[in-house]
Scaffold this motif. Structure first.
Motif, PDB file in Angstrom:
ATOM      1  N   ALA A   1      49.807 -28.663  15.652  1.00  0.00           N
ATOM      2  CA  ALA A   1      49.073 -27.598  16.355  1.00  0.00           C
ATOM      3  C   ALA A   1      48.059 -26.985  15.395  1.00  0.00           C
ATOM      4  O   ALA A   1      46.908 -26.705  15.766  1.00  0.00           O
ATOM      5  N   ASP A   2      48.462 -26.820  14.152  1.00  0.00           N
ATOM      6  CA  ASP A   2      47.572 -26.258  13.126  1.00  0.00           C
ATOM      7  C   ASP A   2      46.382 -27.198  12.861  1.00  0.00           C
ATOM      8  O   ASP A   2      45.302 -26.754  12.483  1.00  0.00           O
ATOM      9  N   ALA A   3      46.593 -28.482  13.081  1.00  0.00           N
ATOM     10  CA  ALA A   3      45.499 -29.460  12.927  1.00  0.00           C
ATOM     11  C   ALA A   3      44.646 -29.540  14.195  1.00  0.00           C
ATOM     12  O   ALA A   3      43.757 -30.384  14.294  1.00  0.00           O
ATOM     13  N   ASN A   4      44.920 -28.655  15.140  1.00  0.00           N
ATOM     14  CA  ASN A   4      44.155 -28.592  16.397  1.00  0.00           C
ATOM     15  C   ASN A   4      44.263 -29.832  17.268  1.00  0.00           C
ATOM     16  O   ASN A   4      43.272 -30.269  17.882  1.00  0.00           O
ATOM     17  N   VAL A   5      45.453 -30.363  17.292  1.00  0.00           N
ATOM     18  CA  VAL A   5      45.725 -31.502  18.181  1.00  0.00           C
ATOM     19  C   VAL A   5      45.798 -30.964  19.614  1.00  0.00           C
ATOM     20  O   VAL A   5      46.324 -29.872  19.860  1.00  0.00           O
ATOM     21  N   ASP A   6      45.243 -31.721  20.561  1.00  0.00           N
ATOM     22  CA  ASP A   6      45.224 -31.262  21.956  1.00  0.00           C
ATOM     23  C   ASP A   6      46.498 -31.637  22.703  1.00  0.00           C
ATOM     24  O   ASP A   6      46.976 -30.872  23.534  1.00  0.00           O
TER      25      ASP A   6
ATOM     26  N   GLN B   1      60.304 -32.524  16.678  1.00  0.00           N
ATOM     27  CA  GLN B   1      60.254 -31.064  16.544  1.00  0.00           C
ATOM     28  C   GLN B   1      59.606 -30.628  15.227  1.00  0.00           C
ATOM     29  O   GLN B   1      58.887 -29.642  15.157  1.00  0.00           O
ATOM     30  N   GLN B   2      59.858 -31.418  14.197  1.00  0.00           N
ATOM     31  CA  GLN B   2      59.413 -31.085  12.837  1.00  0.00           C
ATOM     32  C   GLN B   2      57.886 -30.996  12.696  1.00  0.00           C
ATOM     33  O   GLN B   2      57.383 -30.286  11.838  1.00  0.00           O
ATOM     34  N   TRP B   3      57.166 -31.728  13.542  1.00  0.00           N
ATOM     35  CA  TRP B   3      55.721 -31.840  13.322  1.00  0.00           C
ATOM     36  C   TRP B   3      54.889 -31.061  14.346  1.00  0.00           C
ATOM     37  O   TRP B   3      53.672 -31.151  14.359  1.00  0.00           O
ATOM     38  N   ILE B   4      55.558 -30.298  15.204  1.00  0.00           N
ATOM     39  CA  ILE B   4      54.838 -29.566  16.255  1.00  0.00           C
ATOM     40  C   ILE B   4      53.864 -28.548  15.638  1.00  0.00           C
ATOM     41  O   ILE B   4      52.663 -28.568  15.930  1.00  0.00           O
ATOM     42  N   GLU B   5      54.375 -27.686  14.788  1.00  0.00           N
ATOM     43  CA  GLU B   5      53.523 -26.644  14.197  1.00  0.00           C
ATOM     44  C   GLU B   5      52.386 -27.238  13.360  1.00  0.00           C
ATOM     45  O   GLU B   5      51.229 -26.869  13.550  1.00  0.00           O
TER      46      GLU B   5
ATOM     47  N   ARG C   1      39.992 -33.804  12.196  1.00  0.00           N
ATOM     48  CA  ARG C   1      39.601 -32.732  13.109  1.00  0.00           C
ATOM     49  C   ARG C   1      38.447 -31.902  12.533  1.00  0.00           C
ATOM     50  O   ARG C   1      37.522 -31.518  13.255  1.00  0.00           O
ATOM     51  N   ASN C   2      38.462 -31.688  11.212  1.00  0.00           N
ATOM     52  CA  ASN C   2      37.360 -30.939  10.593  1.00  0.00           C
ATOM     53  C   ASN C   2      36.031 -31.664  10.754  1.00  0.00           C
ATOM     54  O   ASN C   2      34.982 -31.051  10.910  1.00  0.00           O
ATOM     55  N   LYS C   3      36.090 -33.000  10.749  1.00  0.00           N
ATOM     56  CA  LYS C   3      34.869 -33.796  10.882  1.00  0.00           C
ATOM     57  C   LYS C   3      34.467 -33.947  12.341  1.00  0.00           C
ATOM     58  O   LYS C   3      33.294 -34.132  12.670  1.00  0.00           O
ATOM     59  N   ILE C   4      35.467 -33.942  13.234  1.00  0.00           N
ATOM     60  CA  ILE C   4      35.212 -34.139  14.672  1.00  0.00           C
ATOM     61  C   ILE C   4      35.818 -32.951  15.421  1.00  0.00           C
ATOM     62  O   ILE C   4      36.954 -33.019  15.895  1.00  0.00           O
TER      63      ILE C   4
ATOM     64  N   ASP D   1      56.646 -42.768  11.272  1.00  0.00           N
ATOM     65  CA  ASP D   1      57.345 -42.200  10.115  1.00  0.00           C
ATOM     66  C   ASP D   1      58.206 -43.193   9.337  1.00  0.00           C
ATOM     67  O   ASP D   1      58.929 -42.814   8.422  1.00  0.00           O
ATOM     68  N   GLY D   2      58.166 -44.481   9.712  1.00  0.00           N
ATOM     69  CA  GLY D   2      58.953 -45.472   8.983  1.00  0.00           C
ATOM     70  C   GLY D   2      60.443 -45.432   9.321  1.00  0.00           C
ATOM     71  O   GLY D   2      61.218 -46.222   8.789  1.00  0.00           O
ATOM     72  N   THR D   3      60.859 -44.512  10.192  1.00  0.00           N
ATOM     73  CA  THR D   3      62.271 -44.407  10.583  1.00  0.00           C
ATOM     74  C   THR D   3      62.430 -44.713  12.069  1.00  0.00           C
ATOM     75  O   THR D   3      63.184 -45.609  12.442  1.00  0.00           O
ATOM     76  N   PHE D   4      61.688 -44.003  12.892  1.00  0.00           N
ATOM     77  CA  PHE D   4      61.752 -44.292  14.335  1.00  0.00           C
ATOM     78  C   PHE D   4      61.174 -45.672  14.625  1.00  0.00           C
ATOM     79  O   PHE D   4      61.614 -46.368  15.537  1.00  0.00           O
ATOM     80  N   VAL D   5      60.177 -46.046  13.845  1.00  0.00           N
ATOM     81  CA  VAL D   5      59.578 -47.388  13.948  1.00  0.00           C
ATOM     82  C   VAL D   5      59.450 -47.967  12.541  1.00  0.00           C
ATOM     83  O   VAL D   5      59.324 -47.210  11.579  1.00  0.00           O
ATOM     84  N   PRO D   6      59.471 -49.298  12.423  1.00  0.00           N
ATOM     85  CA  PRO D   6      59.418 -49.899  11.078  1.00  0.00           C
ATOM     86  C   PRO D   6      57.990 -50.001  10.537  1.00  0.00           C
ATOM     87  O   PRO D   6      57.537 -51.065  10.143  1.00  0.00           O
ATOM     88  N   ASN D   7      57.271 -48.896  10.558  1.00  0.00           N
ATOM     89  CA  ASN D   7      55.904 -48.886  10.043  1.00  0.00           C
ATOM     90  C   ASN D   7      55.552 -47.444   9.694  1.00  0.00           C
ATOM     91  O   ASN D   7      56.187 -46.496  10.185  1.00  0.00           O
ATOM     92  N   LEU D   8      54.531 -47.300   8.859  1.00  0.00           N
ATOM     93  CA  LEU D   8      54.130 -45.990   8.351  1.00  0.00           C
ATOM     94  C   LEU D   8      52.620 -45.872   8.498  1.00  0.00           C
ATOM     95  O   LEU D   8      51.889 -46.796   8.125  1.00  0.00           O
ATOM     96  N   THR D   9      52.178 -44.756   9.057  1.00  0.00           N
ATOM     97  CA  THR D   9      50.712 -44.615   9.187  1.00  0.00           C
ATOM     98  C   THR D   9      50.234 -43.361   8.469  1.00  0.00           C
ATOM     99  O   THR D   9      50.087 -43.352   7.259  1.00  0.00           O
ATOM    100  N   PHE D  10      50.023 -42.291   9.232  1.00  0.00           N
ATOM    101  CA  PHE D  10      49.483 -41.055   8.644  1.00  0.00           C
ATOM    102  C   PHE D  10      50.099 -39.880   9.389  1.00  0.00           C
ATOM    103  O   PHE D  10      50.685 -40.041  10.452  1.00  0.00           O
ATOM    104  N   GLY D  11      49.924 -38.703   8.817  1.00  0.00           N
ATOM    105  CA  GLY D  11      50.488 -37.510   9.445  1.00  0.00           C
ATOM    106  C   GLY D  11      49.455 -36.410   9.589  1.00  0.00           C
ATOM    107  O   GLY D  11      48.236 -36.657   9.518  1.00  0.00           O
ATOM    108  N   HIS D  12      49.952 -35.194   9.730  1.00  0.00           N
ATOM    109  CA  HIS D  12      49.066 -34.064  10.026  1.00  0.00           C
ATOM    110  C   HIS D  12      47.988 -33.784   8.979  1.00  0.00           C
ATOM    111  O   HIS D  12      46.903 -33.342   9.350  1.00  0.00           O
ATOM    112  N   PRO D  13      48.212 -34.061   7.665  1.00  0.00           N
ATOM    113  CA  PRO D  13      47.111 -33.783   6.730  1.00  0.00           C
ATOM    114  C   PRO D  13      45.860 -34.624   7.047  1.00  0.00           C
ATOM    115  O   PRO D  13      44.738 -34.132   6.964  1.00  0.00           O
ATOM    116  N   VAL D  14      46.093 -35.878   7.425  1.00  0.00           N
ATOM    117  CA  VAL D  14      44.965 -36.764   7.753  1.00  0.00           C
ATOM    118  C   VAL D  14      44.328 -36.331   9.088  1.00  0.00           C
ATOM    119  O   VAL D  14      43.104 -36.268   9.219  1.00  0.00           O
TER     120      VAL D  14
END
Ligand code: 5SP
Ligand code: FE2
Length: 222
Positions: free
Chosen positions: A84-89, A77-81, A59-62, A41-54
């Protein structure tokens, strides 16, 4: 130690992210047991990648593969729902910025995901001891989180050994600088979930790289 299973999970962080789907599928076709998705998220670590939309698009493809998100974020806590909606295991989060770890664990479970507890190199393993029974996995970082391609920190192995001695059935994951040259140390210490980024991504024969990692772990499991 034969009661735990060996799992190899390549990190796609250093792959060609413009081809995330084909890169991920290629890793699965090369023998990966799960995909390790590094969320920063660029805050906990000094880098930024991707989030739940990606992650959701991937997940739709795989639809079938096991997805673990490694949440290097200030507010897990902010990204749990959304995850989960992105079907993360499995939702693996760092305990360092969290005040109420049991609450986050509970929310992840209620959202239907498995729980991974991650610690940075400078965090002692006893910080998580009281939560281990309620988690599915512990992730021992073997580099400072934030970037792929860093040097493996051998001095993290006592943490892995301590966990294996005290929790014989625990899934113990290592992440950072793990590849064919460092896998034996991880396996010997007792790690059974293996994340490997650049060592697999940059190897011309990814199948071979994954199978080398697997045989090393299996050697120490039996
Ligand atoms: O979480 C991280 C880095 O913060 C890792 O998952 C790395 O992306 C693994 O890459 P290598 O160290 O194996 O190149
Ligand atoms: Fe990671």
């Amino acid at each position: 130690m034969s009661h735990v299973q060996c799992m190899i999970g390549p990190s796609i962080l250093n792959s060609d992210l413009s081809n995330l789907h084909s890169e991920s599928q290629n890793l699965l076709d090369s023998g990966a047991d799960y995909l390790h998705l590094d969320v920063m998220d660029g805050t906990f670590v000094p880098n930024l990648t991707f989030g739940h939309p990606v992650v959701k698009c991937l997940r739709n493809k795989i639809p079938k593969a096991f997805f673990e998100t490694h949440m290097m974020v200030q507010n897990p806590q902010q990204w749990i729902e959304p995850m989960a909606d992105a079907n993360v295991d499995q939702y693996t989060f760092h305990v360092e910025p969290v005040d109420n770890v049991p609450q986050v664990i509970r929310q992840i479970k209620e959202a239907g995901m498995k729980v991974g507890l991650a610690i940075k190199p400078k965090t002692p393993v006893d910080v998580i001891a009281e939560y281990i029974e309620s988690a599915d996995l512990v992730l021992i970082m073997t580099v400072e989180p934030g970037f792929g391609g860093q040097k493996f920190m051998q001095d993290m192995m006592p943490k892995v050994k301590w966990l294996r001695e005290n929790y014989p059935t625990l899934n113990i994951e290592v992440d950072g600088g793990v590849g064919p040259n460092t896998i034996d140390e991880c396996a010997k210490a007792g790690a059974n979930w293996i994340v490997s980024g650049t060592a697999v991504i940059n190897c011309p024969d990814r199948k071979q790289a994954i199978s080398t990692l697997k045989s090393s772990v299996q050697k120490y499991l039996s």
